[in-house]
Each structure stands twice: as C-alpha cells, then as structure tokens.
Design a protein around this motif. Structure first.
Motif, PDB file in Angstrom:
ATOM      1  N   SER A 168      -2.576   9.567  82.006  1.00 40.07           N
ATOM      2  CA  SER A 168      -3.501  10.474  82.371  1.00 40.07           C
ATOM      3  C   SER A 168      -4.928  10.088  81.926  1.00 40.07           C
ATOM      4  O   SER A 168      -5.683  10.194  82.393  1.00 40.07           O
ATOM      5  CB  SER A 168      -3.044  11.998  81.577  1.00 40.07           C
ATOM      6  OG  SER A 168      -4.072  12.838  81.599  1.00 40.07           O
ATOM      7  N   GLN A 171      -6.387   7.357  84.198  1.00 39.37           N
ATOM      8  CA  GLN A 171      -6.687   7.956  85.315  1.00 39.37           C
ATOM      9  C   GLN A 171      -8.142   8.797  85.007  1.00 39.37           C
ATOM     10  O   GLN A 171      -9.180   8.956  85.885  1.00 39.37           O
ATOM     11  CB  GLN A 171      -5.859   9.145  85.798  1.00 39.37           C
ATOM     12  CG  GLN A 171      -4.447   8.612  86.283  1.00 39.37           C
ATOM     13  CD  GLN A 171      -3.825   9.239  87.582  1.00 39.37           C
ATOM     14  OE1 GLN A 171      -3.147  10.212  87.201  1.00 39.37           O
ATOM     15  NE2 GLN A 171      -4.136   8.622  88.983  1.00 39.37           N
ATOM     16  N   GLN A 178      -8.047   8.303  93.911  1.00 40.15           N
ATOM     17  CA  GLN A 178      -6.615   7.901  93.406  1.00 40.15           C
ATOM     18  C   GLN A 178      -5.788   9.042  93.584  1.00 40.15           C
ATOM     19  O   GLN A 178      -6.122  10.183  93.466  1.00 40.15           O
ATOM     20  CB  GLN A 178      -6.727   7.528  91.941  1.00 40.15           C
ATOM     21  CG  GLN A 178      -7.277   8.565  90.991  1.00 40.15           C
ATOM     22  CD  GLN A 178      -7.163   8.119  89.667  1.00 40.15           C
ATOM     23  OE1 GLN A 178      -6.649   7.410  88.947  1.00 40.15           O
ATOM     24  NE2 GLN A 178      -8.616   8.322  89.012  1.00 40.15           N
ATOM     25  N   LEU A 180      -3.119  11.881  92.036  1.00 44.62           N
ATOM     26  CA  LEU A 180      -3.141  12.278  90.702  1.00 44.62           C
ATOM     27  C   LEU A 180      -1.769  12.178  90.137  1.00 44.62           C
ATOM     28  O   LEU A 180      -0.967  13.039  90.789  1.00 44.62           O
ATOM     29  CB  LEU A 180      -3.782  13.910  90.519  1.00 44.62           C
ATOM     30  CG  LEU A 180      -3.482  14.481  89.259  1.00 44.62           C
ATOM     31  CD1 LEU A 180      -4.428  13.740  88.361  1.00 44.62           C
ATOM     32  CD2 LEU A 180      -3.883  16.004  89.325  1.00 44.62           C
ATOM     33  N   ASP A 224       3.493   1.399  88.236  1.00 42.59           N
ATOM     34  CA  ASP A 224       2.139   1.807  87.653  1.00 42.59           C
ATOM     35  C   ASP A 224       2.031   0.949  86.381  1.00 42.59           C
ATOM     36  O   ASP A 224       3.014   0.913  85.716  1.00 42.59           O
ATOM     37  CB  ASP A 224       2.147   3.161  87.381  1.00 42.59           C
ATOM     38  CG  ASP A 224       0.930   4.045  87.017  1.00 42.59           C
ATOM     39  OD1 ASP A 224       0.030   3.113  87.036  1.00 42.59           O
ATOM     40  OD2 ASP A 224       0.675   5.069  86.981  1.00 42.59           O
TER      41      ASP A 224
END
Length: 305
Positions: A168, A171, A178, A180, A224
C-alpha cells in the motif's frame, strides 16, 4: 470448472457472474468474453476497471460480428477497459472500437535450467540445435545461480498479509496508472484457489523491501516487488533462487517497470523479453490518454491463472 470461473471472474458463490459474458443464439453458446473486475488507481483517484481475457467465438460464427457485439456490450459498462497482450484478432477488434496502446513494463527471466528458455525462444525447425546451444550457455547461468544461491539474504519469508502494508505504501508513491492491490484484491488473488492457483507467499527485509512470490510450474514467479537499492535486489533474488531450486522450477519470472530495475536485474543474469508488455485501454472520457506509462505487475491480469 464452475468454481474456477466464479473465482477467476470474482463472482458470487451462486447466481450470475458479471465478469463472464456469453453470446447465445437459439439456446447455444456461440461466444464468450471474460472481464476480470479490478480497481485502477491513477494518482490519488480510484476507478472501476475490467481486464479483457478469454475471448472465444465458435468457429462457425467467426466473421459474423459476434465478437464485436460482446465487446460493445462490455464497453457500455461504466468501467475502464483494459487489455494485456491481446491476440492479433482480439487486438484488432478492440483497437477498432476505441482501445488505445499505453507504454508498459518489461518481462524478464532467469533460466535456472536453460532448456526451458531455449525451447521457448528457438524456432521449431532449429530444435535439433538446443542440446548444442545449452552446452554453451548453461555454464554461464549455472555460475550465476550458484553465486546467488550462496549469497546471504536479509529477506525473511512471511505471509502475503505481512507485506500488505508495504504494498500500500509503495502504491501511494506511484503516480502512473496501476491496478490497486488493496486487501480485497490480495484476498482474492494472493490467497489463490486450491488445485487451480497457488497461494502466494511474501518475504520482507529489515530495510522495508518486499516481494510476493510462489512456484507456478515451470516458472517461479515474482508477482510484486520493491527493493530500496541494488543490494536489496540481490538479497531478494538470492532468496528466490534458492526457493526456485527447492521447487524444481526451471525459470524465474519478474517484471521490471523502469530502466533502473532492468539494469539491476540484468546485472544478476536476467534476460529481457524482446518487447514490453502490451497494454491497451478504453474509457469513455479518455481518462488515461495522457498517462506516461502503465505500472504493471505479474498478477494484474489472468497471465498466471
């Protein structure tokens, strides 16, 4: 298969699955169009979006406009449309209906076993040469693998839930469009589905770097990741190399979102794909037209489902 479709398209346990569109004529299914619902974050704003996938038209109905009608129905929803590495036929239809390309990231791979990559990149008519090519290139990757395997790492394996906060934070730093990766997304995508999609694990360092990873045969996927510096990248890859070997994975797969990431991974032995990932998009108000680049990760689409 029903349980998988309900999971993949994020539908309810019973009733209609809005993400799976079917074209029906005279009681017969003649086409389908998948739409995976997600949230798209662009700057500080969040929008409803859908990934197009699984476009199938009955061979007897091709050329009759069935595919275009399904896309037309999907585009009437108040959602941003997204496509990833669409087939030539699907891409042609989508572009003709208003989808536009956007610069994106690059996939990179590390061949733990060169056989897998050589079979992937070698034209069929030259398959006879693979054993000879492997004798030349495998020692290089074996050397890289052994060095990384022996290197120390400050990353500790954990659950994906333990790195959700770091994801989070990362981001919030990214201004490009992108997907979420909030708790709802991760509860779906990272928890997986038994027999169909593996549960994704996490790992984190004492420096605040993180990675989401799991085997997905023959790959070991880095879904990720974010590392604070090149030393952290090496530490992260060192851990993943050991895990890939333990799981008999042939190739480690990762996404690089900028040239700096590409350079760090290349130095460790990763090979760039020939082309960037292909993203196309559609919105009624041309919301993404001025976006510089799409920030992409390996679990954003149905690529590994």
């Amino acid at each position: 298969m029903e349980i998988y479709n309900r999971w993949k398209f994020r539908g309810p346990a019973s009733g209609n699955v809005d993400g799976l569109l079917l074209a029906i004529s005279d009681g017969k299914v003649i086409g389908q169009l998948g739409q995976i619902p997600v949230k798209l974050k662009y700057g500080k704003e969040i929008y409803d979006a859908q990934w197009t996938c699984d476009v199938i038209v009955d061979p007897d109905q091709r050329g009759t406009g069935v595919g275009r009608k399904m896309f037309d129905f999907a585009m009437k929803r108040d959602m941003i449309g997204l496509g990833h590495n669409a087939s030539p036929s699907a891409n042609g239809v989508m572009v003709s209906m208003g989808f536009k390309p956007m610069p994106c990231a690059r996939s990179m791979v590390f061949p733990v076993n060169a056989d897998h990559i050589l079979k992937w990149i070698t034209p069929d008519k030259f398959n006879f040469a693979i054993p000879f090519i492997k004798k030349i290139v495998q020692p290089y990757f074996t050397l890289k693998t052994n060095r990384l395997k022996k290197a120390g790492s400050n990353f500790e394996i954990c659950r994906w839930e333990d790195v959700a906060g770091l994801i989070s934070q990362r981001q919030d730093e990214i201004q490009n469009p992108q997907i979420l990766h909030d708790k709802d997304f991760l509860n779906w995508r990272a928890t997986g589905l038994e027999k169909y999609s593996p549960r994704i694990s996490g790992a984190r360092s004492d420096k605040g770097s993180y990675v989401l990873h799991s085997p997905f045969s023959p790959y070991y996927n880095i879904y990720d990741w974010h590392c604070k510096n090149s030393d952290e990248v090496r530490n992260m890859i060192s851990l993943v190399v050991r895990l890939a070997i333990e799981n008999n994975s042939q190739t480690i797969q990762i996404i690089a979102n900028d040239e700096e990431e590409e350079a760090m991974l290349s130095k460790l032995g990763f090979i760039r794909s020939r082309h960037n990932e292909r993203i196309i998009h559609y919105s009624k108000n041309n919301l993404l037209d001025k976006a510089v680049k799409f920030y992409f990760t390996l679990y954003d689409t149905d690529l590994n489902l």
